[in-house]
Design a protein around this motif. Structure first.
Motif, PDB file in Angstrom:
ATOM      1  N   SER A 173       0.838  -1.195   0.000  1.00 59.68           N
ATOM      2  CA  SER A 173       0.000   0.000   0.000  1.00 59.68           C
ATOM      3  C   SER A 173       0.874   1.246   0.000  1.00 59.68           C
ATOM      4  N   THR A 174       0.393   2.270  -0.677  1.00 57.09           N
ATOM      5  CA  THR A 174       1.116   3.555  -0.671  1.00 57.09           C
ATOM      6  C   THR A 174       0.812   4.354   0.585  1.00 57.09           C
ATOM      7  N   ASP A 175      -0.165   3.858   1.383  1.00 53.02           N
ATOM      8  CA  ASP A 175      -0.524   4.520   2.637  1.00 53.02           C
ATOM      9  C   ASP A 175       0.473   4.096   3.709  1.00 53.02           C
ATOM     10  N   PRO A 176       1.255   5.004   4.256  1.00 54.89           N
ATOM     11  CA  PRO A 176       2.278   4.621   5.255  1.00 54.89           C
ATOM     12  C   PRO A 176       1.681   4.059   6.536  1.00 54.89           C
ATOM     13  N   LEU A 177       0.386   4.284   6.768  1.00 57.74           N
ATOM     14  CA  LEU A 177      -0.243   3.789   7.987  1.00 57.74           C
ATOM     15  C   LEU A 177      -0.797   2.374   7.832  1.00 57.74           C
ATOM     16  N   ARG A 178      -0.748   1.814   6.616  1.00 58.46           N
ATOM     17  CA  ARG A 178      -1.260   0.463   6.385  1.00 58.46           C
ATOM     18  C   ARG A 178      -0.097  -0.504   6.233  1.00 58.46           C
ATOM     19  N   ARG A 179      -0.153  -1.615   6.963  1.00 61.80           N
ATOM     20  CA  ARG A 179       0.879  -2.630   6.857  1.00 61.80           C
ATOM     21  C   ARG A 179       0.545  -3.685   5.811  1.00 61.80           C
TER      22      ARG A 179
END
Length: 715
Positions: free
Chosen positions: A650-656
């Motif tokens: 994911s490009t979302d840094p908060l998603r692992r």
């Protein structure tokens, strides 16, 4: 079939002095025409599909020669074609995949071998055995022995293969016996060249008709009491005649070597692998010169006793290189040596594996053990070095990979219309529990792998319905049989459907109607939809060939029939659920209709390329995933199994967790969205229309879309 064999057909027209370049199986096709064959038939299947495919597309040229070509509905009907050579001096050839095709054809073969033939009869079988095989691991050799059919196994070398085809007809005529020629996977696909000869127009053919029917001869019928005489003729007249011809024509090959106290007796088809093993052991060079004498059996049944005895007479030990089990050739040779009073030590399966493909590595181990025992002074350092190199490569691979490599089983093609049906079955199982599913031979057997893992038995082509006949009587839930339209016409109609109707069976049959026998190369069936051009040429209606399966089932008395569009997963699920819970007591047939994606893409890609070349508006549909909406549980992947539906970080840094992602290989079938809707998954899929050479309206609507979407976005 959308694939064209135009270049291969041109190769069939080569004449005296010209050089043929190509694969082994196409060389066989050319050799048939050089032999003056009158008729050719068969049923497709790897590794011999190209023989029949090329012949079918070459019909206009073959008509000029008077050669008849028939794409048979199964192997049994192909074998029965050879009945023409019982009473007429015409050469005929048939082909199929073995051992499964030979199983189907065995009844006709037995009744053909009993009276024997007048004209040369050649049966070309693809020996689908070993690491690249797609069927049960058995040998054709047993069929040859039980019916007294001669069996050739030519060395994988195009001039040898071509010569064996031509000699096969002569051997058949000299002994009045049909001849089988087995070609392994590698022999079919080996490439090379040979000097071609002119094709021979047969003396009796479609252009030179036989004016009178053959006279009646009861001795030519496979029927008692004639069959009792046939049995004696097989072994007292025909086999000695065959052995004499094999000897006189030099069909088996003898390669001398300096270590004359030992020798190898090798099946012709294993010659290349054996020579490679000898080369790795330092006992042969790349040009075929060997230190150990070889007797290469291009004819593996019958053996020629005198030839075997001559080869073994001055040797202390001989190794028989015979792939597969049981060891028919080794046992035969042991019997011959014992009767001749020879003390030659015979090795075979004691040094080589009983089953499995004889690769270079396997043969090197067996030959090294043989040489070490009987030529102890021979330096086997090259063999040990080769083994050490392989061991080192494996060690490095283990260190590099750390963990075992995940299994990568075969899968459906991207966009395959059969994948949605199995996604629907998984959804049905969520509601009603696990189902007993009888699977079949064909593309749909890929559903036995992950992520579907569906199927309880595979018992033969078109046999799925028959294999559930007993289950339905003791199962609380109705069993489901899966069958393709190729399997339906091959065997399923009679073995499955008619039997279920006769016994008033209460089961569910799902027929994958994709229009072709796709697993064997997308050959046409009787229910293949005709193209518009073909319909106009034949003067047929648009629906004449498209409802054949449905009309056939209704004509046989099937009362419960539903036709569904494969990609409508919710509809397929509902119809399957209805079939499983219907109060109707009798056979229920669900016809899942969707064209083979390979054929569809082969047809559409040239059209799309031409439109792009002309600068015309062209639309390509593909699907994508909204990363922000994707929940990351990947149920969509587990339910669809599409190769283009994968994961990425994911490009979302908060998603692992990785998110679902559709690659550019997407063909726009829409299954991913259909599964998400039917299974009530997250609404993250979206459709994308990629438009080349857009019209003014496309440009206008695009601007309007961007404008209004921009208004809805936060500043």
């Amino acid at each position: 079939m959308e694939r064209s064999f135009r270049q291969e057909i041109e190769a069939l027209k080569l004449g005296d002095g010209e050089t043929f370049h190509g694969e082994g199986i196409l060389a066989v096709t050319k050799a048939l025409l050089q032999s003056g064959v009158t008729y050719v038939g068969g049923y497709q299947g790897s590794p011999i599909s190209h023989l029949l495919d090329v012949m079918v597309q070459a019909r206009p040229y073959l008509d000029e020669l008077g050669v008849h070509v028939e794409a048979c509905t199964n192997e049994s009907s192909a074998a029965a074609m050879l009945g023409a050579s019982i009473m007429y001096p015409v050469r005929g050839a048939v082909t199929w995949k073995s051992v499964v095709g030979t199983n189907v054809a065995s009844d006709a073969l037995s009744n053909l071998a009993s009276p024997g033939v007048m004209g040369g009869a050649l049966i070309v079988v693809g020996e689908d055995y070993g690491e690249g095989a797609s069927v049960i691991q058995e040998r054709t050799h047993a069929f040859a022995m039980k019916s007294a059919l001669w069996l050739m196994d030519p060395r994988p070398h195009l001039p040898t293969i071509v010569r064996m085809v031509e000699e096969g007809f002569r051997l058949s005529e000299a002994s009045n016996t049909p001849v089988m020629m087995e070609l392994r996977i590698r022999a079919c696909h080996v490439r090379g060249s040979f000097e071609a000869r002119d094709n021979i127009a047969p003396a009796i053919s479609g252009r030179a008709l036989q004016q009178e029917a053959a006279s009646f001869s009861y001795d030519r019928l496979a029927h008692p009491p004639a069959t009792f005489r046939h049995e004696k003729l097989k072994y007292e007249v025909r086999m000695p005649a065959a052995q004499q011809y094999i000897e006189d024509a030099g069909l088996n090959e003898w390669f001398d070597g300096r270590h004359r106290s030992v020798g190898l007796i090798v099946q012709g088809g294993l010659y290349n692998a054996t020579l490679r093993a000898l080369q790795q052991a330092g006992l042969a060079d790349a040009h075929g010169h060997t230190d150990i004498p070889l007797l290469v059996l291009n004819v593996v049944y019958p053996l020629v006793p005198a030839q075997i005895e001559r080869f073994c007479a001055d040797k202390t030990a001989v190794l028989v290189v015979e792939e597969g089990q049981p060891e028919f050739i080794e046992q035969d040779i042991a019997t011959r040596l014992g009767r001749a009073g020879l003390s030659t030590r015979l090795h075979g399966k004691d040094l080589l594996p009983m089953g499995g493909e004889y690769t270079t590595e396997v043969l090197l181990q067996g030959i090294s053990a043989f040489v070490d025992r009987h030529l102890p002074q021979t330096d086997l350092a090259p063999a040990r070095r080769y083994a050490q190199e392989l061991a080192e490569v494996r060690r490095q691979a283990r260190e590099l990979l750390a963990d075992p490599v995940p299994a990568r089983p075969p899968n459906f093609c991207t966009g395959c219309p059969e994948r949605p049906v199995f996604a629907a079955i998984k959804l049905v199982e969520r509601d009603v529990g696990r189902l007993h599913i009888s699977t079949d031979i064909g593309c749909h057997s890929f559903a036995t792998f992950e992520p579907f893992s569906l199927g309880n038995s595979i018992l033969g082509y078109g046999m799925s319905m028959a294999s559930s006949a007993a289950v339905k009587n003791f199962s609380a839930r109705r069993p489901v049989a899966i069958m393709g339209d190729g399997g339906f016409w091959h065997n399923g109609l009679l073995s499955g459907v008619s039997s279920a109707l006769l016994n008033q069976g209460d089961g569910v049959l799902v027929i994958m109607k994709n229009g072709y026998t796709s697993a064997t190369g997308t050959q046409e069936t009787i229910s293949t939809p005709a193209s518009e051009a073909k319909r106009v040429a034949e003067g047929s209606s648009a629906t004449a060939g498209e409802m054949t399966i449905e009309n056939t089932l209704r004509g046989m008395g099937v009362k419960w029939i539903r036709t569904v569009h494969n990609y409508r997963v919710s509809r397929v699920r509902d119809v399957l659920r209805e079939a499983l819970g219907s109060p109707f007591n009798g056979l229920k047939v669900v016809i899942a209709e969707g064209e083979c994606q390979l054929e569809r893409q082969r047809r559409l890609k040239p059209i799309r390329a031409e439109r792009l070349r002309q600068g015309l508006r062209t639309v390509r549909v593909r699907y994508g995933v909204d990363e922000d909406t994707c929940t990351g549980d990947h149920s969509c992947i587990r339910l669809s199994g599409c190769p283009t539906l994968t994961v990425r970080p994911s490009t979302d840094p908060l998603r692992r967790e990785p998110v679902a992602h559709v690659t550019n290989g997407c063909v726009g079938c829409g299954l991913c969205g259909e599964v998400a809707d039917a299974a009530v998954l997250c609404p993250s899929f979206h459709r994308i229309d990629v438009i080349a050479h857009p019209s003014w309206w496309d440009r206008l609507t695009d601007r309007l879309n961007r404008f209004f979407i921009g208004l809805l976005q936060p500043a």
